[in-house]
Design a protein around this motif. Structure first.
Motif, PDB file in Angstrom:
ATOM      1  N   ARG A   1     -42.666 -28.950 -75.740  1.00  9.64           N
ATOM      2  CA  ARG A   1     -43.257 -28.220 -74.517  1.00  9.64           C
ATOM      3  C   ARG A   1     -42.181 -27.596 -73.792  1.00  9.64           C
ATOM      4  NH1 ARG A   1     -47.528 -32.577 -72.058  1.00  9.64           N
ATOM      5  NH2 ARG A   1     -48.746 -32.606 -73.881  1.00  9.64           N
ATOM      6  N   ARG A   2     -40.933 -27.646 -74.218  1.00 13.00           N
ATOM      7  CA  ARG A   2     -39.560 -27.038 -73.384  1.00 13.00           C
ATOM      8  C   ARG A   2     -39.999 -25.593 -73.070  1.00 13.00           C
ATOM      9  NH1 ARG A   2     -34.164 -28.991 -75.845  1.00 13.00           N
ATOM     10  NH2 ARG A   2     -35.711 -28.094 -77.727  1.00 13.00           N
ATOM     11  N   ASP A   3     -40.301 -24.863 -74.100  1.00 11.19           N
ATOM     12  CA  ASP A   3     -40.332 -23.268 -73.877  1.00 11.19           C
ATOM     13  C   ASP A   3     -41.802 -22.907 -73.537  1.00 11.19           C
ATOM     14  OD1 ASP A   3     -37.676 -23.031 -74.826  1.00 11.19           O
ATOM     15  OD2 ASP A   3     -38.122 -23.147 -76.864  1.00 11.19           O
ATOM     16  N   GLN A   4     -42.669 -23.678 -73.286  1.00 11.30           N
ATOM     17  CA  GLN A   4     -43.948 -23.334 -72.785  1.00 11.30           C
ATOM     18  C   GLN A   4     -44.031 -22.668 -71.237  1.00 11.30           C
ATOM     19  OE1 GLN A   4     -46.677 -26.594 -73.004  1.00 11.30           O
ATOM     20  NE2 GLN A   4     -47.143 -26.545 -75.079  1.00 11.30           N
ATOM     21  N   GLU A   5     -45.062 -21.874 -71.006  1.00 10.53           N
ATOM     22  CA  GLU A   5     -44.916 -21.101 -69.837  1.00 10.53           C
ATOM     23  C   GLU A   5     -45.566 -22.028 -68.635  1.00 10.53           C
ATOM     24  OE1 GLU A   5     -47.683 -17.792 -67.864  1.00 10.53           O
ATOM     25  OE2 GLU A   5     -47.404 -17.649 -69.895  1.00 10.53           O
ATOM     26  N   GLU A   6     -44.653 -22.154 -67.532  1.00 15.53           N
ATOM     27  CA  GLU A   6     -45.035 -22.992 -66.571  1.00 15.53           C
ATOM     28  C   GLU A   6     -46.191 -22.301 -65.859  1.00 15.53           C
ATOM     29  OE1 GLU A   6     -41.979 -23.723 -63.895  1.00 15.53           O
ATOM     30  OE2 GLU A   6     -40.559 -24.179 -65.188  1.00 15.53           O
ATOM     31  N   ILE A   7     -47.026 -23.183 -65.315  1.00 15.88           N
ATOM     32  CA  ILE A   7     -48.435 -23.051 -64.686  1.00 15.88           C
ATOM     33  C   ILE A   7     -48.211 -23.612 -63.254  1.00 15.88           C
ATOM     34  CG2 ILE A   7     -50.697 -23.323 -64.365  1.00 15.88           C
ATOM     35  CD1 ILE A   7     -50.753 -23.637 -67.525  1.00 15.88           C
ATOM     36  N   GLU A   8     -48.174 -22.840 -62.231  1.00 14.34           N
ATOM     37  CA  GLU A   8     -48.220 -23.121 -60.617  1.00 14.34           C
ATOM     38  C   GLU A   8     -49.203 -23.924 -60.330  1.00 14.34           C
ATOM     39  OE1 GLU A   8     -46.165 -21.563 -57.641  1.00 14.34           O
ATOM     40  OE2 GLU A   8     -44.889 -20.276 -59.019  1.00 14.34           O
ATOM     41  N   VAL A   9     -49.412 -25.211 -59.892  1.00 13.13           N
ATOM     42  CA  VAL A   9     -50.750 -25.835 -59.385  1.00 13.13           C
ATOM     43  C   VAL A   9     -50.383 -26.380 -58.041  1.00 13.13           C
ATOM     44  CG1 VAL A   9     -51.976 -27.941 -59.872  1.00 13.13           C
ATOM     45  CG2 VAL A   9     -50.913 -26.628 -61.828  1.00 13.13           C
ATOM     46  N   ASN A  10     -51.355 -26.353 -57.224  1.00 15.76           N
ATOM     47  CA  ASN A  10     -51.552 -26.676 -55.867  1.00 15.76           C
ATOM     48  C   ASN A  10     -51.998 -28.362 -56.094  1.00 15.76           C
ATOM     49  OD1 ASN A  10     -52.090 -27.386 -53.309  1.00 15.76           O
ATOM     50  ND2 ASN A  10     -52.408 -25.168 -52.584  1.00 15.76           N
ATOM     51  N   ILE A  11     -51.462 -29.044 -55.482  1.00 17.24           N
ATOM     52  CA  ILE A  11     -51.847 -30.602 -55.237  1.00 17.24           C
ATOM     53  C   ILE A  11     -53.274 -30.647 -54.877  1.00 17.24           C
ATOM     54  CG2 ILE A  11     -50.673 -31.417 -53.403  1.00 17.24           C
ATOM     55  CD1 ILE A  11     -50.293 -33.369 -56.406  1.00 17.24           C
ATOM     56  N   ASN A  12     -53.309 -29.717 -53.579  1.00 15.71           N
ATOM     57  CA  ASN A  12     -54.722 -29.883 -53.066  1.00 15.71           C
ATOM     58  C   ASN A  12     -55.642 -29.448 -53.508  1.00 15.71           C
ATOM     59  OD1 ASN A  12     -53.396 -31.076 -50.758  1.00 15.71           O
ATOM     60  ND2 ASN A  12     -52.704 -28.955 -50.095  1.00 15.71           N
ATOM     61  N   ASP A  13     -55.475 -28.386 -54.927  1.00 15.56           N
ATOM     62  CA  ASP A  13     -56.606 -27.898 -55.742  1.00 15.56           C
ATOM     63  C   ASP A  13     -57.052 -29.256 -56.802  1.00 15.56           C
ATOM     64  OD1 ASP A  13     -56.783 -25.974 -54.438  1.00 15.56           O
ATOM     65  OD2 ASP A  13     -55.326 -24.746 -55.613  1.00 15.56           O
TER      66      ASP A  13
ATOM     67  N   GLU B   1     -41.821 -45.740 -76.869  1.00 11.90           N
ATOM     68  CA  GLU B   1     -42.739 -44.565 -75.856  1.00 11.90           C
ATOM     69  C   GLU B   1     -41.764 -43.663 -75.297  1.00 11.90           C
ATOM     70  OE1 GLU B   1     -45.383 -45.124 -71.887  1.00 11.90           O
ATOM     71  OE2 GLU B   1     -44.346 -46.761 -72.490  1.00 11.90           O
ATOM     72  N   ASP B   2     -40.602 -44.058 -75.403  1.00 10.59           N
ATOM     73  CA  ASP B   2     -39.468 -43.174 -74.831  1.00 10.59           C
ATOM     74  C   ASP B   2     -39.174 -42.019 -75.802  1.00 10.59           C
ATOM     75  OD1 ASP B   2     -39.018 -44.461 -72.637  1.00 10.59           O
ATOM     76  OD2 ASP B   2     -37.101 -45.485 -72.968  1.00 10.59           O
ATOM     77  N   VAL B   3     -39.143 -42.444 -77.309  1.00  5.97           N
ATOM     78  CA  VAL B   3     -38.898 -41.655 -78.219  1.00  5.97           C
ATOM     79  C   VAL B   3     -40.218 -40.393 -78.322  1.00  5.97           C
ATOM     80  CG1 VAL B   3     -38.906 -41.403 -80.834  1.00  5.97           C
ATOM     81  CG2 VAL B   3     -37.471 -43.111 -79.644  1.00  5.97           C
ATOM     82  N   GLU B   4     -41.260 -41.152 -78.362  1.00 11.46           N
ATOM     83  CA  GLU B   4     -42.426 -40.197 -78.293  1.00 11.46           C
ATOM     84  C   GLU B   4     -42.589 -39.296 -76.803  1.00 11.46           C
ATOM     85  OE1 GLU B   4     -46.103 -42.574 -78.379  1.00 11.46           O
ATOM     86  OE2 GLU B   4     -45.539 -43.578 -80.319  1.00 11.46           O
ATOM     87  N   LEU B   5     -42.172 -39.832 -75.781  1.00 11.45           N
ATOM     88  CA  LEU B   5     -42.127 -38.880 -74.592  1.00 11.45           C
ATOM     89  C   LEU B   5     -41.010 -37.718 -74.994  1.00 11.45           C
ATOM     90  CD1 LEU B   5     -42.695 -41.412 -71.747  1.00 11.45           C
ATOM     91  CD2 LEU B   5     -44.183 -39.651 -72.457  1.00 11.45           C
ATOM     92  N   ALA B   6     -39.831 -38.212 -75.220  1.00 10.04           N
ATOM     93  CA  ALA B   6     -39.024 -37.246 -75.740  1.00 10.04           C
ATOM     94  C   ALA B   6     -39.328 -36.002 -76.576  1.00 10.04           C
ATOM     95  CB  ALA B   6     -37.490 -37.967 -76.163  1.00 10.04           C
ATOM     96  N   LYS B   7     -39.991 -36.499 -77.424  1.00 10.44           N
ATOM     97  CA  LYS B   7     -40.495 -35.528 -78.545  1.00 10.44           C
ATOM     98  C   LYS B   7     -41.570 -34.632 -77.585  1.00 10.44           C
ATOM     99  CE  LYS B   7     -41.785 -37.306 -82.454  1.00 10.44           C
ATOM    100  NZ  LYS B   7     -42.553 -38.072 -83.452  1.00 10.44           N
ATOM    101  N   LEU B   8     -42.462 -34.878 -76.829  1.00  6.58           N
ATOM    102  CA  LEU B   8     -43.427 -34.091 -76.260  1.00  6.58           C
ATOM    103  C   LEU B   8     -42.237 -33.011 -75.356  1.00  6.58           C
ATOM    104  CD1 LEU B   8     -46.224 -36.297 -74.847  1.00  6.58           C
ATOM    105  CD2 LEU B   8     -46.444 -34.315 -76.251  1.00  6.58           C
ATOM    106  N   VAL B   9     -41.377 -33.598 -74.632  1.00  8.33           N
ATOM    107  CA  VAL B   9     -40.441 -32.910 -73.925  1.00  8.33           C
ATOM    108  C   VAL B   9     -39.887 -31.643 -74.568  1.00  8.33           C
ATOM    109  CG1 VAL B   9     -38.345 -32.679 -72.653  1.00  8.33           C
ATOM    110  CG2 VAL B   9     -39.914 -34.544 -72.268  1.00  8.33           C
ATOM    111  N   VAL B  10     -39.461 -31.879 -75.847  1.00  8.80           N
ATOM    112  CA  VAL B  10     -38.785 -30.907 -76.702  1.00  8.80           C
ATOM    113  C   VAL B  10     -40.000 -29.901 -76.974  1.00  8.80           C
ATOM    114  CG1 VAL B  10     -37.717 -30.628 -79.287  1.00  8.80           C
ATOM    115  CG2 VAL B  10     -36.938 -32.469 -77.554  1.00  8.80           C
TER     116      VAL B  10
END
Length: 82
Positions: free
Chosen positions: A69-81, A58-67
């Motif tokens: 998604r590393r350069d993807q644009e960030e999207i701001e989210v309000n927790i209340n939304d 599971e850690d290997v799969e999550l690390a692959k996802l991090v790599v």
């Protein structure tokens, strides 16, 4: 066909059928290769070792996802939304 045995402990299917718990106890928590006609057909591993293996996969799969998604644009989210 010659196949490598990927465990320090090995037993036959016959011995495993006779007393499965004795085979597991003799392995001291390590995997056991089960052989049929001197070829490995499956491996028995203790529950603790299996759970650790699943956690590492599971850690290997999550690390692959991090790599990925590393350069993807960030999207701001309000927790209340949410």
């Amino acid at each position: 066909m010659i196949r490598p045995i990927l465990a320090d402990n090995a037993t036959s299917i016959t011995e495993l059928k006779k007393n499965p718990m004795a085979v597991i106890e003799q392995a001291d928590g390590f995997p056991v290769a089960v052989l049929n006609r001197n070829q490995p057909v499956f491996y028995c591993i203790p529950a603790d070792a299996y759970e650790l293996l699943m956690d590492k996969l599971e850690d290997v799969e999550l690390a692959k996802l991090v790599v990925e998604r590393r350069d993807q644009e960030e999207i701001e989210v309000n927790i209340n939304d949410l």
